[in-house]
Design a protein around this motif. Structure first.
Motif, PDB file in Angstrom:
ATOM      1  N   GLU A 341      11.567   8.829   1.159  1.00  0.00           N
ATOM      2  CA  GLU A 341      11.656   7.501   2.005  1.00  0.00           C
ATOM      3  C   GLU A 341      11.515   6.425   1.257  1.00  0.00           C
ATOM      4  N   THR A 342      11.913   5.239   1.997  1.00  0.00           N
ATOM      5  CA  THR A 342      12.003   4.083   1.570  1.00  0.00           C
ATOM      6  C   THR A 342      10.708   3.260   1.837  1.00  0.00           C
ATOM      7  N   ALA A 343       9.771   2.871   1.239  1.00  0.00           N
ATOM      8  CA  ALA A 343       8.565   2.313   1.634  1.00  0.00           C
ATOM      9  C   ALA A 343       8.461   0.722   0.939  1.00  0.00           C
ATOM     10  N   PRO A 345       5.233  -1.452   0.784  1.00  0.00           N
ATOM     11  CA  PRO A 345       3.821  -1.357   0.801  1.00  0.00           C
ATOM     12  C   PRO A 345       3.196  -2.242   1.578  1.00  0.00           C
ATOM     13  N   LEU A 367       4.558   4.884  -5.988  1.00  0.00           N
ATOM     14  CA  LEU A 367       5.076   5.528  -4.653  1.00  0.00           C
ATOM     15  C   LEU A 367       5.103   6.988  -4.789  1.00  0.00           C
ATOM     16  N   CYS A 371       2.987   6.888  -1.518  1.00  0.00           N
ATOM     17  CA  CYS A 371       4.142   6.577  -0.602  1.00  0.00           C
ATOM     18  C   CYS A 371       3.853   6.124   0.899  1.00  0.00           C
ATOM     19  N   LEU A 372       2.956   7.230   1.471  1.00  0.00           N
ATOM     20  CA  LEU A 372       2.986   7.310   2.908  1.00  0.00           C
ATOM     21  C   LEU A 372       1.667   6.389   3.233  1.00  0.00           C
ATOM     22  N   SER A 374       2.078   3.198   2.566  1.00  0.00           N
ATOM     23  CA  SER A 374       2.586   1.982   2.740  1.00  0.00           C
ATOM     24  C   SER A 374       2.826   1.553   4.199  1.00  0.00           C
ATOM     25  N   VAL A 377       7.263   2.624   6.162  1.00  0.00           N
ATOM     26  CA  VAL A 377       7.965   3.986   5.529  1.00  0.00           C
ATOM     27  C   VAL A 377       9.326   4.361   6.507  1.00  0.00           C
ATOM     28  N   HIS A 409       9.124  -3.318  -2.143  1.00  0.00           N
ATOM     29  CA  HIS A 409       9.730  -1.833  -1.629  1.00  0.00           C
ATOM     30  C   HIS A 409      10.100  -0.906  -2.878  1.00  0.00           C
ATOM     31  N   CYS A 412      10.515   6.695  -2.763  1.00  0.00           N
ATOM     32  CA  CYS A 412       9.440   7.632  -2.864  1.00  0.00           C
ATOM     33  C   CYS A 412      10.341   8.782  -3.654  1.00  0.00           C
TER      34      CYS A 412
END
Length: 474
Positions: A341-343, A345, A367, A371-372, A374, A377, A409, A412
């Motif tokens: 994923e792209t996170a 935060p 991340l 990651c999750l 953030s 996401v 950003h 992940c």
């Protein structure tokens, strides 16, 4: 150079290991400052709604008036989170642009690329050499002559002791690891380093002045080298990449993509044409890029100007400049089985300040573990584009303004499968005058190459001096 930066130059090797975030003029993990106009949503005026190429011919677009006529720099209006707008970006082809965040101004565009487009770009990348991705500080050259500054180890200790309690705790050590080394370490990593190198004699997870002064920088460097060489988990960025030429290519897929970006961004054609070329990045299982910024702010130093394509075109001997990536457009080129994923935060965070950033410490950037956690996401899905603005538009000049610190950003970890992405970074100069001058310079470069038939490729950024290709990107 600030006083803490001067501390770093005295210890040419040791400071590769220890330097506080506040010392770094620029890094994957800078300590941001908040802009006065950060709360305002800035969008383009009616001039941007018109066709941007109002002039005909290169000579017209090399004039400052060309850019002044298209001020302010356009930004797609976000309206509100979840807002959807339809845009015709090619004849008869409509795309849905979904607002994911207003801080930063962030959009998601499903099916921006077709499956065939994605496969074609991956195929082009595979035909070129994929090399290890880098961060900005990976490529700083530390073999240059260091500035001589008289400073004792005790002074350095005081500078690193953020809470001024007379000890360096694990969080302070993590926050002060020099990004130039390319390492990323957890609290357990630091405890293991203490144990392996006999650094924390009393076992309290803190270094006092005596323990700090006794540090053996050679042993620390070797320990970190081994960890970052043998473990992708200890790297800030773990991936491979290459660049694809878009400006002069005859490839129909790459040219169509660039035309679509011009329509989407509504920015002057030359800004898009003479920005960095298309970066393609490949991640295997465990691949990631911890939270970072794509662009660089004015506050890294006085009189440091923007350097498009990663070099100072006005003075090739000048090693100092900053990357001014007005916006980022990221494309997912395949479906990832799990992860990747792209996170973002701190996106949409109403209470984001420098203090809360520092209080979050390493967790905000890690991340692999968070990651999750953030605020935003984005799931990687083949053909999807993610677009955001790294800078505000200056309310007075209508040109590029302060960097938006909400754009922090990263990518992940990939847990299963592989991940292919591509990045278009849209660069602008400090002023319309400098942008017009750069346009003329690049037009002359490409014209000369065409006339001479050299076929020399102009990469996403020139490998010049201390700032090189692929330093900041996702």
């Amino acid at each position: 150079m600030n006083s803490m930066g001067k501390m770093a130059t005295k210890f040419d090797h040791l400071i590769v290991v220890f330097a506080t975030i506040s010392l770094l003029t620029i890094s994957a993990f800078p300590s941001p400052t908040l802009s006065e106009n950060q709360d305002a949503e800035v969008v383009g005026s009616s001039t941007a709604d018109a066709e941007v190429d109002q002039c005909v011919g290169d000579d017209c677009r090399h004039d400052r008036s060309y850019y002044v006529a298209n001020l302010p720099l356009y930004q797609v209006p976000g309206v509100e989170v979840g807002h959807k707008q339809e845009m015709e970006l090619a004849p008869g082809q409509f795309f849905t642009v979904i607002t994911r965040s207003l801080r930063p101004l962030l959009f998601e565009i499903p099916h921006f690329l077709s499956n065939e487009d994605c496969d074609h770009i991956v195929s082009l990348a595979k035909k070129k050499e994929l090399f290890n991705s880098t961060t900005l500080e990976d490529l700083e050259e530390y073999d240059e002559e260091a500035e001589e500054i008289d400073m004792e180890m005790e002074e350095l200790f005081k500078g690193l002791d953020e809470d001024k309690n007379g000890f360096l705790d694990i969080e302070e050590i993590i926050n002060s690891l020099e990004v130039a080394h390319g390492g990323f370490f957890s609290p357990n990593d630091i405890r293991q380093m203490y144990k392996d190198l006999h650094m924390d004699h009393d076992g309290d997870d803190m270094l006092n002045v005596k323990e700090f002064v006794a540090l053996n920088e050679t042993s620390i460097r070797e320990w970190m080298d081994e960890r970052t060489s043998n473990s992708g988990a200890n790297k800030i960025r773990h991936s491979k990449q290459t660049w694809l030429q878009q400006t002069t290519t005859d490839n129909p897929v790459l040219r169509a993509l660039r035309e679509r970006v011009i329509k989407l961004t509504r920015l002057p054609r030359n800004v898009i044409e003479y920005s960095e070329q298309l970066q393609v990045v490949y991640y295997e299982v465990g691949g990631h890029y911890h939270a970072h910024y794509d662009s660089e702010d004015r506050e890294i130093g006085p009189n440091i100007t923007c350097g498009q394509m990663g070099f100072n075109y006005t003075d090739h001997t000048n090693m100092t400049y900053r990357l001014c990536r007005y916006m980022t457009i990221l494309y997912y080129l395949n479906d990832v089985e799990d992860g990747g994923e792209t996170a973002f935060p701190v996106a949409n965070n109403e209470t984001f300040t420098v203090e809360t950033l520092r209080a979050a410490g390493n967790r905000l950037y890690d991340l692999s573990s968070h990651c999750l956690d953030s605020n935003v996401v984005v799931k990687p899905e083949k053909g999807k584009a993610v677009m955001w603005y790294n800078h505000y538009v200056d309310g007075e000049t209508g040109w590029i303004g302060d960097m938006d610190n909400y754009t922090l950003h990263g990518g992940c970890d990939v847990h299963r499968g592989t991940k292919w992405i591509a990045n278009n970074w849209i660069n602008v100069a400090d002023t319309p005058e400098q942008q017009a001058a750069f346009d003329k310079y690049m037009t002359d470069v490409y014209r000369k190459e065409k006339e001479e038939g050299e076929g020399q490729e102009v990469h996403g950024c020139r490998r010049r001096a201390r700032r090189r290709c692929g330093k900041l990107g996702h």
